[in-house]
Design a protein around this motif. Structure first.
Motif, PDB file in Angstrom:
ATOM      1  N   UNK A  36      30.642  -1.428  46.718  1.00  0.00           N
ATOM      2  CA  UNK A  36      31.010  -1.215  45.314  1.00  0.00           C
ATOM      3  C   UNK A  36      29.894  -1.574  44.340  1.00  0.00           C
ATOM      4  N   UNK A  37      28.645  -1.448  44.799  1.00  0.00           N
ATOM      5  CA  UNK A  37      27.490  -1.524  43.909  1.00  0.00           C
ATOM      6  C   UNK A  37      27.053  -0.103  43.579  1.00  0.00           C
ATOM      7  N   UNK A  38      26.665   0.130  42.325  1.00  0.00           N
ATOM      8  CA  UNK A  38      26.144   1.437  41.942  1.00  0.00           C
ATOM      9  C   UNK A  38      24.642   1.333  41.708  1.00  0.00           C
ATOM     10  N   UNK A  39      23.891   2.237  42.305  1.00  0.00           N
ATOM     11  CA  UNK A  39      22.437   2.199  42.286  1.00  0.00           C
ATOM     12  C   UNK A  39      21.886   3.436  41.576  1.00  0.00           C
ATOM     13  N   UNK A  40      20.818   3.216  40.806  1.00  0.00           N
ATOM     14  CA  UNK A  40      20.161   4.293  40.075  1.00  0.00           C
ATOM     15  C   UNK A  40      18.646   4.169  40.273  1.00  0.00           C
ATOM     16  N   UNK A  41      17.967   5.311  40.301  1.00  0.00           N
ATOM     17  CA  UNK A  41      16.507   5.285  40.391  1.00  0.00           C
ATOM     18  C   UNK A  41      15.915   6.405  39.535  1.00  0.00           C
ATOM     19  N   UNK A  42      14.917   6.039  38.727  1.00  0.00           N
ATOM     20  CA  UNK A  42      14.167   6.996  37.921  1.00  0.00           C
ATOM     21  C   UNK A  42      12.677   6.852  38.236  1.00  0.00           C
ATOM     22  N   UNK A  43      12.004   7.878  38.741  1.00  0.00           N
ATOM     23  CA  UNK A  43      10.543   7.809  38.857  1.00  0.00           C
ATOM     24  C   UNK A  43       9.890   7.872  37.469  1.00  0.00           C
ATOM     25  N   UNK A  44       8.876   7.062  37.248  1.00  0.00           N
ATOM     26  CA  UNK A  44       8.055   7.155  36.042  1.00  0.00           C
ATOM     27  C   UNK A  44       6.763   7.847  36.458  1.00  0.00           C
ATOM     28  N   UNK A  45       6.609   9.101  36.034  1.00  0.00           N
ATOM     29  CA  UNK A  45       5.453   9.889  36.461  1.00  0.00           C
ATOM     30  C   UNK A  45       4.456  10.136  35.332  1.00  0.00           C
ATOM     31  N   UNK A  46       4.884   9.923  34.090  1.00  0.00           N
ATOM     32  CA  UNK A  46       3.997  10.186  32.962  1.00  0.00           C
ATOM     33  C   UNK A  46       2.836   9.203  32.918  1.00  0.00           C
TER      34      UNK A  46
ATOM     35  N   UNK B 265       2.989  12.562  43.490  1.00  0.00           N
ATOM     36  CA  UNK B 265       2.336  11.950  42.338  1.00  0.00           C
ATOM     37  C   UNK B 265       2.523  10.436  42.392  1.00  0.00           C
ATOM     38  N   UNK B 266       1.469   9.634  42.232  1.00  0.00           N
ATOM     39  CA  UNK B 266       1.641   8.175  42.160  1.00  0.00           C
ATOM     40  C   UNK B 266       2.557   7.818  40.990  1.00  0.00           C
ATOM     41  N   UNK B 267       3.551   7.001  41.268  1.00  0.00           N
ATOM     42  CA  UNK B 267       4.575   6.710  40.262  1.00  0.00           C
ATOM     43  C   UNK B 267       4.969   5.244  40.299  1.00  0.00           C
ATOM     44  N   UNK B 268       5.567   4.802  39.209  1.00  0.00           N
ATOM     45  CA  UNK B 268       6.368   3.590  39.187  1.00  0.00           C
ATOM     46  C   UNK B 268       7.828   4.037  39.215  1.00  0.00           C
TER      47      UNK B 268
ATOM     48  N   UNK C  60       0.136  -4.364  38.258  1.00  0.00           N
ATOM     49  CA  UNK C  60       1.179  -3.481  38.769  1.00  0.00           C
ATOM     50  C   UNK C  60       0.529  -2.124  38.957  1.00  0.00           C
ATOM     51  N   UNK C  61       0.756  -1.500  40.099  1.00  0.00           N
ATOM     52  CA  UNK C  61       0.031  -0.279  40.456  1.00  0.00           C
ATOM     53  C   UNK C  61       1.022   0.787  40.898  1.00  0.00           C
ATOM     54  N   UNK C  62       0.898   2.021  40.364  1.00  0.00           N
ATOM     55  CA  UNK C  62       1.764   3.105  40.856  1.00  0.00           C
ATOM     56  C   UNK C  62       1.381   3.485  42.282  1.00  0.00           C
ATOM     57  N   UNK C  63       2.305   4.054  43.023  1.00  0.00           N
ATOM     58  CA  UNK C  63       2.021   4.486  44.391  1.00  0.00           C
ATOM     59  C   UNK C  63       2.900   5.686  44.731  1.00  0.00           C
ATOM     60  N   UNK C  64       2.546   6.360  45.791  1.00  0.00           N
ATOM     61  CA  UNK C  64       3.308   7.524  46.255  1.00  0.00           C
ATOM     62  C   UNK C  64       4.392   7.038  47.217  1.00  0.00           C
ATOM     63  N   UNK C  65       5.573   6.825  46.696  1.00  0.00           N
ATOM     64  CA  UNK C  65       6.652   6.301  47.532  1.00  0.00           C
ATOM     65  C   UNK C  65       7.152   7.366  48.504  1.00  0.00           C
ATOM     66  N   UNK C  66       7.600   6.913  49.653  1.00  0.00           N
ATOM     67  CA  UNK C  66       8.356   7.755  50.580  1.00  0.00           C
ATOM     68  C   UNK C  66       9.827   7.481  50.283  1.00  0.00           C
ATOM     69  N   UNK C  67      10.577   8.560  49.993  1.00  0.00           N
ATOM     70  CA  UNK C  67      11.955   8.380  49.545  1.00  0.00           C
ATOM     71  C   UNK C  67      12.891   9.363  50.252  1.00  0.00           C
ATOM     72  N   UNK C  68      14.179   9.010  50.340  1.00  0.00           N
ATOM     73  CA  UNK C  68      15.152   9.950  50.903  1.00  0.00           C
ATOM     74  C   UNK C  68      15.377  11.135  49.965  1.00  0.00           C
TER      75      UNK C  68
END
Length: 411
Positions: free
Chosen positions: A177-187, A85-88, A4-12
């Motif tokens: 009616x789905x709820x979505x959450x996202x947390x970057x892991x940068x540490x 920053x490359x992240x998961x 599994x490899x972190x990457x620099x995501x493109x995000x809204x």
């Protein structure tokens, strides 16, 4: 050793993510798609359906080029921003039925797929592999992660819980009616620990996305053969959503058949009696409770079908699979269906709504008969993959189904 490899995501941007996120293009009805495209200029559907701007259906390489253009326009307008920053990324969904799914978005290795560390349970179609490979090569990004599953890991789970204790970068509810959450892991410490935990896993299993992963491997092969020195290593990986086995939900696909292959109802039931114990359950909906038990809806009545014991001598995990049994014992020899992928007499409907949809389709005279079964288990899926076997088409309908446009992997 799984990667599994972190990457620099493109995000809204946070203010627009709920407007951008979309289901898969095929999951919308034409009216739903048109409404979103008409009234939501930020929908990711504008990127994957670039011809809408001109009210024209565009296919092939021309469409791929325009998809790339629309994507670049979203970036130029500041709607999409690339992480520095490359992240998961931890991605959690709570669906309308209050089922909760939590996993990690990261980059998987094409080499892991080739070396069978990432294991498969479905066949892929070469034409579709090549088509999507060409698409990725032209547009330069991937917005649909492959769904990979692994055995529950306490260390990874504890890190996820710690990160999720903080405020989510994204938190939004869709009209579905789905709820979505996202947390970057940068540490770096958390990322390194997660990477090392996956390195100790001997295998991962594809739950959904066989064609996407196969196409990414083809793309890696093409780019690795190129003499262009400017090609970066991002082609060696593809975006995946890693989720523990316990956090998946597997549903069955029920089968619908348009006719009885020239048989009368009575002739059909007699043929079934040769291989099944049959009981007419009347109008009361029958749901199978054991493996090798099936439900059937025919002419306004539900039936229970129990596979007779003399047909339960299986030589491998595939022969014991209920979807394979239904084909070997019923669909092929009795109803004359040979090609379960392309026969127009056969249709599939996922089992999230139990047998209600089967009953409705048969009562509406669209189909003559419908069949239901228990969902395939995770143990069966892994056994098929471990033995290098492949399930029949439409053997599993697996949740979660992720939204497009929330995390994008660029090449």
């Amino acid at each position: 050793m799984a990667v599994i490899r972190p990457f620099n995501a493109v995000r809204p941007t946070r203010d627009k993510v709920s407007l951008i996120a979309s289901r898969s293009y095929q999951s919308y009805t034409p009216a739903e798609r048109e409404a979103r495209l008409d009234h939501n200029p930020y929908s990711f559907l504008h990127i994957v359906n670039p011809g809408y701007k001109y009210q024209k259906v565009i296919n092939g390489e021309e469409r791929f080029e325009l998809v790339r253009n629309r994507y670049q326009e979203f970036k130029e307008d500041g709607i999409f921003i690339k992480d520095k920053v490359p992240s998961l990324y931890i991605y959690k969904i709570i669906d309308r039925d209050f089922q909760e799914f939590t996993g990690i978005i990261g980059a998987s290795s094409a080499e892991d797929y080739q070396n069978n560390i990432i294991k498969k349970h479905e066949d892929t179609i070469e034409y579709r592999e090549t088509l999507f490979k060409d698409y990725l090569k032209t547009v330069g990004f991937n917005a649909e992660p492959v769904l990979l599953t692994y055995e529950e890991n306490e260390t990874i789970s504890s890190i996820m819980k710690k990160v999720m204790a903080s405020r989510a970068e994204y938190e939004f509810t869709t009209t579905y009616r789905d709820t979505h959450y996202l947390w970057p892991i940068t540490g770096t410490q958390e990322i390194d620990t997660i990477v090392k935990e996956f390195e100790q896993m001997p295998e991962l299993y594809i739950a959904d996305g066989h064609h996407r992963s196969a196409s990414s491997v083809l793309l890696n092969h093409d780019m690795s053969s190129s003499k262009d020195s400017n090609i970066n290593e991002s082609y060696k990986y593809f975006m995946s959503y890693y989720i523990s086995e316990e956090n998946l939900k597997i549903h069955q696909f029920n089968r619908l058949v348009r006719d009885l292959n020239g048989l009368s109802k009575e002739e059909f039931l007699i043929k079934l009696d040769m291989v099944f114990r049959i009981e007419n359950r009347g109008t009361q909906q029958y749901r199978p409770s054991k493996k090798h038990h099936f439900s059937m809806y025919l002419d306004g009545h539900f039936y229970s079908l129990y596979l007779r014991k003399r047909y339960r001598n299986f030589n491998n995990p595939l022969e014991a699979l209920d979807t394979q049994i239904l084909y070997d014992i019923l669909l092929n020899p009795i109803l004359g269906i040979e090609d379960v992928r392309n026969d127009k007499r056969l249709s599939y409907i996922h089992g999230k709504n139990d047998l209600v949809d089967v009953k409705y389709a048969v009562d509406a005279k669209e189909f003559e008969v419908g069949f239901g079964m228990l969902p395939i288990t995770m143990e069966e899926l892994k056994s098929i993959a471990d033995n290098n076997l492949t399930m029949p088409p439409k053997s599993t309908y697996i949740e979660p189904k992720l939204r497009s446009g929330i995390c994008i992997y660029e090449f």
